[in-house]
Scaffold this active site. Structure first.
Site, PDB file in Angstrom:
ATOM      1  CB  THR A   1      -0.305  -8.934  -5.833  1.00 23.24           C
ATOM      2  OG1 THR A   1       0.360  -9.374  -7.061  1.00 23.24           O
ATOM      3  CG2 THR A   1       1.115  -8.913  -5.041  1.00 23.24           C
TER       4      THR A   1
ATOM      5  CB  ALA B   1      -1.967  -0.207  -8.092  1.00 25.66           C
TER       6      ALA B   1
END
Length: 267
Positions: free
Chosen positions: A63, A111
């Site tokens: 990310t 996540a």
């Protein structure tokens, strides 16, 4: 089958002792099945042995998130790609968690871990506000999160987050990770593409930027990271935290930004 055999194996083989000691009374005594089902639990932790000896669980994350503090508040920018190894699992992940109208958190790492702990933090911040009749400070919110995850240090959590907001002292920006580390700063970038984002930020960032210039810098930094880092991509989402609270500024597809910025060192 091999994984099950490895879990059930005893010191001298999978069914060690199965043919020894026949006739000894007691099914689970020292008879034919003695030692046959010696259940061995794999070592705890994020890199526990599974399958063949030497095989380890490798958690891959990708990310790019950033936060920059300046005179007019805090600008937060994130991409939206979620990956599972080399597989792109989603292009529409919301990596900014809206803790309350004055606090934002970013997601980098696992996540599930990021989402769970920051939503738990949001609840704790609300409880603080109800008890004390005032909003929690950015410093206190980040300390709460650091204290919560520190209790699970070494247990396999994966989280690198920024807590951004505005309180009585003005804009605040803190980095908190799964080891319980907590650092205050003016500029942070977290994730696999952070090195590319820092290359843009370090060249242009100044504390007295105008809001429009800060927005442009954040977009450029995330875009350049998505261009070089295969684990980042999707949409560049931008937030601005002011004294009046946070505001979502824009969400731009990286393909559109590539057309806009293609002549700026990415060819």
């Amino acid at each position: 089958a091999m994984a099950l055999a490895d879990v059930l194996r005893s010191g001298s083989g999978v069914w060690a002792g199965a043919g020894a000691g026949a006739g000894t009374p007691g099914l689970w005594g020292r008879g034919a099945w003695a030692g046959a089902l010696s259940l061995q639990l794999p070592p705890a932790g994020p890199q526990a042995d599974v399958g063949e000896p030497g095989t380890r669980i490798e958690l891959l994350h990708g990310t790019t998130t950033l936060g920059l503090k300046f005179t007019h508040g805090v600008v937060v920018a994130v991409d939206s790609r979620a990956t599972a190894g080399s597989y792109i699992a989603s292009q529409t992940v919301r990596k900014v968690i809206e803790i309350n109208p004055y606090l934002l958190g970013t997601m980098a790492g696992g996540a599930a871990d990021c989402s769970f702990w920051q939503r738990l933090l949001a609840r704790q911040c609300r409880v603080y506000q109800l008890r004390n009749k005032q909003r929690i400070s950015v410093a206190a919110a980040s300390k709460l999160l650091a204290n919560m995850v520190y209790q699970y240090k070494g247990m396999g959590l994966s989280m690198g987050t920024m807590i951004c907001g505005w309180d009585k002292k003005g804009p605040g920006l803190y980095y908190v990770d799964n080891e319980g580390n907590r650092v205050s700063g003016d500029v942070f970038s977290v994730g696999s593409g952070s090195v590319y984002a820092y290359g843009v930020l370090d060249r242009v960032y100044k504390p007295d930027l105008e809001p429009a210039a800060a927005y442009d810098l954040a977009r450029r930094a995330i875009y350049h990271a998505t261009y070089r880092d295969a684990f980042s991509g999707g949409t560049v989402t931008l937030y601005h935290v002011r004294e009046s609270g946070w505001e979502r500024i824009s969400a731009d597809d990286v393909s559109d930004l590539h057309v806009k910025f293609q002549g700026e060192g990415c060819e």
